[in-house]
Design a protein around this motif. Structure first.
Motif, PDB file in Angstrom:
ATOM      1  N   ARG A 134       0.891  -1.324   0.058  1.00 27.41           N
ATOM      2  CA  ARG A 134      -0.110   0.011  -0.075  1.00 27.41           C
ATOM      3  C   ARG A 134       0.919   1.344   0.034  1.00 27.41           C
ATOM      4  NH1 ARG A 134      -4.201  -1.563   4.757  1.00 27.41           N
ATOM      5  NH2 ARG A 134      -4.670  -3.553   4.050  1.00 27.41           N
ATOM      6  N   PRO A 135       0.323   2.225  -0.677  1.00 26.73           N
ATOM      7  CA  PRO A 135       0.994   3.443  -0.470  1.00 26.73           C
ATOM      8  C   PRO A 135       1.052   4.086   0.658  1.00 26.73           C
ATOM      9  CG  PRO A 135      -0.805   3.733  -2.355  1.00 26.73           C
ATOM     10  CD  PRO A 135      -0.504   2.383  -1.535  1.00 26.73           C
ATOM     11  N   ALA A 136       1.902   5.011   1.052  1.00 22.47           N
ATOM     12  CA  ALA A 136       1.836   5.682   2.306  1.00 22.47           C
ATOM     13  C   ALA A 136       0.759   6.464   2.498  1.00 22.47           C
ATOM     14  CB  ALA A 136       3.120   6.371   2.580  1.00 22.47           C
ATOM     15  N   GLY A 137       0.156   6.531   3.717  1.00 21.59           N
ATOM     16  CA  GLY A 137      -1.066   7.229   4.220  1.00 21.59           C
ATOM     17  C   GLY A 137      -2.541   6.782   3.562  1.00 21.59           C
ATOM     18  N   GLU A 141      -6.384  -0.321   7.820  1.00 26.46           N
ATOM     19  CA  GLU A 141      -7.557  -1.314   7.835  1.00 26.46           C
ATOM     20  C   GLU A 141      -7.459  -2.245   6.614  1.00 26.46           C
ATOM     21  OE1 GLU A 141     -11.214   0.840   8.194  1.00 26.46           O
ATOM     22  OE2 GLU A 141     -10.568   1.331  10.359  1.00 26.46           O
ATOM     23  N   VAL A 142      -7.948  -3.254   6.908  1.00 28.13           N
ATOM     24  CA  VAL A 142      -7.999  -4.489   5.746  1.00 28.13           C
ATOM     25  C   VAL A 142      -8.773  -3.651   4.550  1.00 28.13           C
ATOM     26  CG1 VAL A 142      -9.039  -6.588   4.897  1.00 28.13           C
ATOM     27  CG2 VAL A 142      -8.389  -6.542   7.325  1.00 28.13           C
ATOM     28  N   ARG A 143      -8.020  -4.036   3.571  1.00 22.92           N
ATOM     29  CA  ARG A 143      -8.395  -3.376   2.018  1.00 22.92           C
ATOM     30  C   ARG A 143      -8.265  -4.316   1.153  1.00 22.92           C
ATOM     31  NH1 ARG A 143      -9.670   1.518   3.786  1.00 22.92           N
ATOM     32  NH2 ARG A 143      -8.180   2.819   4.462  1.00 22.92           N
ATOM     33  N   ARG A 144      -9.266  -4.395   0.057  1.00 28.32           N
ATOM     34  CA  ARG A 144      -9.331  -5.313  -1.001  1.00 28.32           C
ATOM     35  C   ARG A 144      -8.643  -4.378  -2.305  1.00 28.32           C
ATOM     36  NH1 ARG A 144     -12.587  -7.264   2.580  1.00 28.32           N
ATOM     37  NH2 ARG A 144     -13.091  -9.445   2.757  1.00 28.32           N
TER      38      ARG A 144
END
Length: 150
Positions: A134-137, A141-144
């Motif tokens: 994931r990119p910073a910021g 939380e769990v993401r899809r």
């Protein structure tokens, strides 16, 4: 009607205590050597042991009180999950012991950090995005993964 008094050797669910000239006590600190009055008798604390569901307090006379704390609850992937029910080093979606990947990082009300893990199979099956990709910021939380094309 007042709550039953704690008795040595009995389990007692933690409830706010009230003093004679004050409101409920929101917290208390206990230490080795402190003296606690229970049912009119004074007991000196010999040992305090913290465990997943609360504390065990042993007194100098070897009597014991177990203080059961309500479990912390976290909303993870849209589900209310009791933190004491998350198995350490296991996938949150299945009971697998395959290699795990961190997919979410949560902070509870008490300030405790909890990492949600997914096994490699559930990572693909639920289309989860690992924290490392994931990119910073973008949050923890769990993401899809976003769907690409039809």
């Amino acid at each position: 009607m007042s709550p039953p008094a704690a008795q040595p050797g009995r389990s007692c669910v933690g409830r706010p205590l009230t003093g004679p000239d004050s409101g409920p006590v929101s917290y208390a600190t206990l230490a080795h050597g402190d003296v606690v009055e229970i049912a009119g008798k004074r007991h000196q604390i010999a040992t305090i042991i913290q465990h997943r569901r609360g504390f065990t307090i042993q007194f100098a006379d070897t009597s014991v009180i177990r203080v059961l704390c309500p479990p912390e609850v976290c909303l993870i992937d849209g589900r209310q999950i009791r933190l004491d029910e998350i198995p350490a080093g296991r996938c949150l979606w299945c009971p697998s012991e395959r290699p795990l990947v961190p997919v979410g990082l949560y902070v509870t009300q008490s300030g405790r950090e909890v990492t949600a893990y997914a096994c490699t199979s559930c990572l693909r099956q639920h289309n989860l995005l690992p924290l490392a990709f994931r990119p910073a910021g973008t949050g923890t939380e769990v993401r899809r993964r976003t769907k690409r094309g039809p």
